[in-house]
Motif scaffolding. Structure first.
Motif, PDB file in Angstrom:
ATOM      1  N   ASP A  85      10.515  -2.328  -2.897  1.00  0.00           N
ATOM      2  CA  ASP A  85       9.944  -2.099  -1.515  1.00  0.00           C
ATOM      3  C   ASP A  85      10.133  -0.856  -0.974  1.00  0.00           C
ATOM      4  O   ASP A  85       9.231  -0.338  -0.429  1.00  0.00           O
ATOM      5  CB  ASP A  85      11.037  -3.102  -0.662  1.00  0.00           C
ATOM      6  CG  ASP A  85      10.586  -4.406  -0.824  1.00  0.00           C
ATOM      7  OD1 ASP A  85       9.616  -4.885  -1.233  1.00  0.00           O
ATOM      8  OD2 ASP A  85      11.477  -5.387  -0.467  1.00  0.00           O
ATOM      9  N   ASP A  88       7.100   0.990  -2.502  1.00  0.00           N
ATOM     10  CA  ASP A  88       5.994   0.757  -1.544  1.00  0.00           C
ATOM     11  C   ASP A  88       5.671   1.169  -0.188  1.00  0.00           C
ATOM     12  O   ASP A  88       4.925   1.591   0.309  1.00  0.00           O
ATOM     13  CB  ASP A  88       5.859  -0.957  -1.504  1.00  0.00           C
ATOM     14  CG  ASP A  88       5.208  -1.833  -2.595  1.00  0.00           C
ATOM     15  OD1 ASP A  88       4.171  -1.059  -3.161  1.00  0.00           O
ATOM     16  OD2 ASP A  88       5.461  -2.874  -2.472  1.00  0.00           O
ATOM     17  N   GLY A  92       3.273   3.935   0.561  1.00  0.00           N
ATOM     18  CA  GLY A  92       1.923   3.480   1.372  1.00  0.00           C
ATOM     19  C   GLY A  92       1.966   3.748   2.711  1.00  0.00           C
ATOM     20  O   GLY A  92       0.977   3.629   3.450  1.00  0.00           O
ATOM     21  N   ILE A 102       6.123  -2.162   5.820  1.00  0.00           N
ATOM     22  CA  ILE A 102       5.542  -2.244   4.642  1.00  0.00           C
ATOM     23  C   ILE A 102       6.913  -2.896   3.736  1.00  0.00           C
ATOM     24  O   ILE A 102       6.683  -3.823   2.987  1.00  0.00           O
ATOM     25  CB  ILE A 102       5.123  -0.991   3.923  1.00  0.00           C
ATOM     26  CG1 ILE A 102       3.737  -0.677   4.532  1.00  0.00           C
ATOM     27  CG2 ILE A 102       5.074  -1.309   2.503  1.00  0.00           C
ATOM     28  CD1 ILE A 102       2.951   0.495   3.905  1.00  0.00           C
ATOM     29  N   LEU A 108       4.177  -7.680  -3.091  1.00  0.00           N
ATOM     30  CA  LEU A 108       4.459  -6.496  -3.889  1.00  0.00           C
ATOM     31  C   LEU A 108       3.279  -5.696  -3.683  1.00  0.00           C
ATOM     32  O   LEU A 108       2.195  -6.258  -4.285  1.00  0.00           O
ATOM     33  CB  LEU A 108       5.037  -6.819  -5.089  1.00  0.00           C
ATOM     34  CG  LEU A 108       5.508  -5.746  -6.121  1.00  0.00           C
ATOM     35  CD1 LEU A 108       6.695  -4.804  -5.491  1.00  0.00           C
ATOM     36  CD2 LEU A 108       5.662  -6.460  -7.526  1.00  0.00           C
ATOM     37  N   GLY A 109       3.352  -4.501  -3.616  1.00  0.00           N
ATOM     38  CA  GLY A 109       2.117  -3.570  -3.729  1.00  0.00           C
ATOM     39  C   GLY A 109       1.952  -2.829  -4.933  1.00  0.00           C
ATOM     40  O   GLY A 109       2.896  -2.937  -5.803  1.00  0.00           O
ATOM     41  N   THR A 110       1.064  -2.184  -4.864  1.00  0.00           N
ATOM     42  CA  THR A 110       0.743  -1.290  -6.212  1.00  0.00           C
ATOM     43  C   THR A 110       1.861  -0.333  -6.730  1.00  0.00           C
ATOM     44  O   THR A 110       2.343  -0.283  -7.647  1.00  0.00           O
ATOM     45  CB  THR A 110      -0.579  -0.410  -5.840  1.00  0.00           C
ATOM     46  OG1 THR A 110      -1.617  -1.407  -5.767  1.00  0.00           O
ATOM     47  CG2 THR A 110      -0.804   0.232  -7.308  1.00  0.00           C
ATOM     48  N   TYR A 111       2.361   0.638  -5.568  1.00  0.00           N
ATOM     49  CA  TYR A 111       3.607   1.437  -5.779  1.00  0.00           C
ATOM     50  C   TYR A 111       4.522   0.922  -6.279  1.00  0.00           C
ATOM     51  O   TYR A 111       5.326   1.145  -7.149  1.00  0.00           O
ATOM     52  CB  TYR A 111       3.751   2.272  -4.514  1.00  0.00           C
ATOM     53  CG  TYR A 111       2.678   3.284  -4.083  1.00  0.00           C
ATOM     54  CD1 TYR A 111       2.722   4.597  -4.894  1.00  0.00           C
ATOM     55  CD2 TYR A 111       1.768   3.079  -2.958  1.00  0.00           C
ATOM     56  CE1 TYR A 111       1.528   5.353  -4.230  1.00  0.00           C
ATOM     57  CE2 TYR A 111       1.041   3.826  -2.669  1.00  0.00           C
ATOM     58  CZ  TYR A 111       0.957   5.348  -3.218  1.00  0.00           C
ATOM     59  OH  TYR A 111      -0.032   5.845  -3.119  1.00  0.00           O
ATOM     60  N   GLY A 112       4.940  -0.438  -5.627  1.00  0.00           N
ATOM     61  CA  GLY A 112       6.050  -1.206  -6.011  1.00  0.00           C
ATOM     62  C   GLY A 112       6.159  -1.709  -7.370  1.00  0.00           C
ATOM     63  O   GLY A 112       7.117  -1.536  -8.168  1.00  0.00           O
TER      64      GLY A 112
END
Length: 257
Positions: A85, A88, A92, A102, A108-112
């Protein structure tokens, strides 16, 4: 030892279903924080036993993966979730509000996802690198889980908490630590280092190096969280714990190989 506070610390940091008698109030929550290092020690001991058994049955690579999986199941990926997190949110979001929004999102995003994959791969490779002797992995697991929770918990009170409890997905158990709580945290970590020193696994300079690296990491985390958010959230504590665990494994690898 306050039994209720200790059991509450277990409930907070693991998925172990233990009953707690009486009401859980703010005073009990505050008292439970002093046992976080001890719970980390118990987690490390459990995983060390798991690895010891598995490495006698499977290749070390398989044993390491299954041990990491056991740790995720035992803790419910509590700290890993915070780590993902944080990446993310910090990756982001532009404003503090965007980052916090966020970080609250359960998706769950790309960075995370990328950060979490790299984290688990790094843990795997470091522990496999220590697998020349089974007890190196066991000691690294015990030190990693104990010292990392000491470092992460010690951040409480050093920065302002920047998110309302009702908005946070992962809440800090307390927003300040008493002097006696810090003494308990550091005392448990010191006991682990003294045992390793007594069994000639670390010498004095190894202990100094390990503690120095964790102190440096804590300073970097404080600066990073202050720069990104102006303070910390529960997710930040999870990220700090994961970073500290990896640092312990790195130092052990450098010391023993």
């Amino acid at each position: 030892m306050n039994k209720s506070a200790f059991l509450l610390a277990i409930v907070f940091l693991t998925r172990v279903p233990v009953p707690i008698k009486g009401e859980v109030d703010e005073a009990l929550l505050n008292h439970a924080s002093r046992y976080f290092s001890l719970v980390g020690l118990l987690i490390g001991l459990f995983l060390a036993v798991i690895y010891f058994i598995l490495q006698s049955i499977f290749p070390v690579e398989v044993a390491v993966i299954l041990t990491l999986a056991a740790g995720v199941i035992l803790t419910g990926a509590f700290h890993e979730d915070g780590f993902a997190d944080v990446w993310d949110g910090f990756g982001g979001g532009w404003s503090v509000e965007q980052k916090l929004t966020i970080m609250k999102d359960s998706r769950l995003g790309t960075y995370g996802a990328a950060a979490l994959c790299l984290l688990l791969l790094l843990k795997y490779q470091l522990l496999v690198g220590l697998a020349e002797h089974w007890y190196w992995v066991c000691i690294a697991l015990i030190c990693g889980h104990t010292l990392s929770r000491t470092m992460a918990t010690s951040l409480i009170g050093l920065l302002p908490y920047v998110q309302q409890d009702m908005q946070s997905k992962v809440k800090p158990i307390v927003q300040s630590l008493s002097k006696s709580a810090r003494e308990s945290l550091y005392g448990c970590a010191l006991a682990v280092l003294l045992v390793c020193w007594g069994f000639d696994l670390f010498n004095l300079w190894h202990c100094v190096t390990l503690v120095g690296c964790l102190v440096l990491l804590r300073s970097l985390c404080i600066r990073w969280f202050r720069w990104q958010l102006g303070g910390y959230t529960g997710d930040c504590l999870g990220a700090a714990q994961q970073c500290a665990e990896v640092v312990v494994y790195m130092v052990c690898l450098l010391i023993w190989l």
